[in-house]
Design a protein around this motif. Sequence first.
Motif, short mmCIF file in Angstrom:
data_model
loop_
_atom_site.label_atom_id
_atom_site.label_comp_id
_atom_site.label_asym_id
_atom_site.label_seq_id
_atom_site.Cartn_x
_atom_site.Cartn_y
_atom_site.Cartn_z
N HIS A 130 1.20 -1.56 -0.39
CA HIS A 130 0.07 -0.15 -0.08
C HIS A 130 1.00 1.05 -0.09
O HIS A 130 0.29 2.76 -0.37
CB HIS A 130 -0.89 -0.14 1.32
N ASN A 131 1.92 1.00 0.78
CA ASN A 131 2.93 1.72 0.16
C ASN A 131 4.34 1.35 0.76
O ASN A 131 4.67 0.46 1.26
CB ASN A 131 3.14 2.93 1.38
N ILE A 132 5.11 2.02 1.16
CA ILE A 132 6.63 1.24 1.88
C ILE A 132 6.75 1.79 2.34
O ILE A 132 6.80 3.26 2.70
CB ILE A 132 8.09 2.09 0.66
N GLU A 133 6.97 1.31 3.36
CA GLU A 133 6.51 1.18 5.05
C GLU A 133 7.79 1.49 5.55
O GLU A 133 7.20 3.20 6.69
CB GLU A 133 5.86 -0.22 6.20
N TYR A 134 8.84 1.63 5.30
CA TYR A 134 9.96 1.71 6.13
C TYR A 134 10.20 3.74 5.62
O TYR A 134 10.40 4.20 6.47
CB TYR A 134 11.57 1.66 6.05
N GLU A 135 9.90 3.89 4.43
CA GLU A 135 9.81 5.42 4.14
C GLU A 135 8.59 5.85 5.24
O GLU A 135 8.93 7.21 5.70
CB GLU A 135 8.98 5.71 2.62
N LEU A 136 7.41 5.67 5.17
CA LEU A 136 6.16 5.77 6.60
C LEU A 136 7.09 6.58 7.57
O LEU A 136 7.47 7.37 8.41
CB LEU A 136 5.62 5.38 6.82
N PHE A 137 7.83 5.53 8.27
CA PHE A 137 8.28 5.07 9.61
C PHE A 137 9.61 6.83 10.08
O PHE A 137 10.34 7.40 10.66
CB PHE A 137 9.32 3.91 9.99
N ARG A 138 10.82 6.30 8.79
CA ARG A 138 11.62 7.67 8.37
C ARG A 138 10.91 8.92 8.43
O ARG A 138 11.61 9.86 8.78
CB ARG A 138 12.33 7.64 6.69
N ARG A 139 9.68 9.04 7.76
CA ARG A 139 9.38 10.59 7.95
C ARG A 139 8.95 10.74 9.30
O ARG A 139 8.97 11.83 9.59
CB ARG A 139 8.14 10.41 6.69
N LEU A 140 8.14 9.63 9.58
CA LEU A 140 7.56 10.17 11.40
C LEU A 140 9.02 10.33 12.36
O LEU A 140 8.30 11.14 12.91
CB LEU A 140 6.64 8.46 11.83
N TYR A 141 9.98 9.52 12.00
CA TYR A 141 10.82 10.25 13.02
C TYR A 141 11.22 11.18 12.83
O TYR A 141 11.59 12.11 13.37
CB TYR A 141 11.88 8.95 12.68
N GLU A 142 11.83 11.96 10.49
CA GLU A 142 12.40 13.09 11.30
C GLU A 142 10.89 14.29 11.15
O GLU A 142 11.60 15.09 11.57
CB GLU A 142 12.05 13.11 9.30
N SER A 143 9.53 14.07 11.25
CA SER A 143 8.86 14.66 12.06
C SER A 143 8.31 15.11 13.41
O SER A 143 7.78 15.59 13.98
CB SER A 143 7.31 15.23 10.92
#
Length: 405
Positions: A130-143
């Motif tokens: 549905h999305n690349i999951e680790y991209e989501l967690f990277r963006r959560l980490y950054e924000s």
Amino acid sequence: MIAPYFPFPPTAGAEMRTYQLLRQVASRHDVTLLSNAEAEDTPGIEALSAELPVRAIMRDEPPVRAKRLAQLRTLSSAMPFACRLLHSDQMQDALDELCAAEKFDLIHIESSTMACFRLPADIPVVVAEHNIEYELFRRLYESEPSFVHRQFYGWEYLRFRRFEQRSWRASQGCVLTSDREQPIVRAAAPDVATEVVPNGVDLDYFAPSQAPVEQRTVVFNGTLNYRPNLDGTTYLVNEIWPLVQARCPDATLSLVGNAPPEVMSMARPGIEVTGRVPDIRPYLQRATVVVAPLRIGAGTRLKIVEGMALGKAMVSTSIGCEGIDVSNEDQLLIGDDAPTFAEQIVRLFNDDELRARLGRSARVRAEEAYSWDRVGERLEVLYQTVLSHPGRRATTARDSTVTVR
């Protein structure tokens, strides 16, 4: 098809995508659905079981204390927290029983989060992201402003990157939602077949309406307790909306969708919070502007293609419309900071011709590229590619899964 959440009736973006893909597969093949479910899904299970074989694993939402304990265990494990929440012995037993009772030609996994199960090594596997999951967690980490939460998201990003890339390599096919994701998967798993199968829309259900538009109304819709949507809601209400109201005091904002207490508390004069609604269309149809003020997230957003199909004028961040074939000033307007986003909303309030032009162009693009029938054709292409190259997977499921401790 193995799904993390029961997809019928579809009430959120992930469930909508799963249901529509299931529907497309069922129109071409015999398909069995194996899915987690909750007690409230019982009517949907009965309805869908009349159309195809369904095996539902009933689970309750874990209490907060159990989630926190699972997070602590995750810190010393290679299993990502998101996968730990979805894994169960009951699901594994059901999967083993189904594969022992019937010879399946292919196993379709909805999201790499479900790659935590032991799969037969002699059946081709397609991982549908549905999305690349680790991209989501990277963006959560950054924000993330909280130090503790930021550290957790950072560890989860590293765990999920390893886990997700390994799930791709253990499969024979990978479904992606946008062109921008394809080179990411190919770099990690060059021998795995890939196909872009975008989020789609029911063009008849989400059709332009002659219903009257309420002047200076804005709608943001979605599952508002989902972290990227929750962040977008907070950003919209606290940073964007005061700038809109300063110029247009009579403007109204509707937040539509399943909402946590912190969003329900945002209701005030000029801001409506509806909670979950049975049909999103009346809210979108009456809106002057539909918005997607997302700052974090991954994959592509169904809310964008649904707004396109309805022919609505929209304002989005670049992340909100990421991966969808739209461009600023053609199918929608883009604003990547609060003043620009607010300016684009006010601009649409005051320009009937611009709203109409963007809406027409968005509907045409939806018709060209985003009908579920076209999406189903692209999924079938991948299936046939995988099935035309029979054989064991390069990495067996036992090698690719992680023991839950």
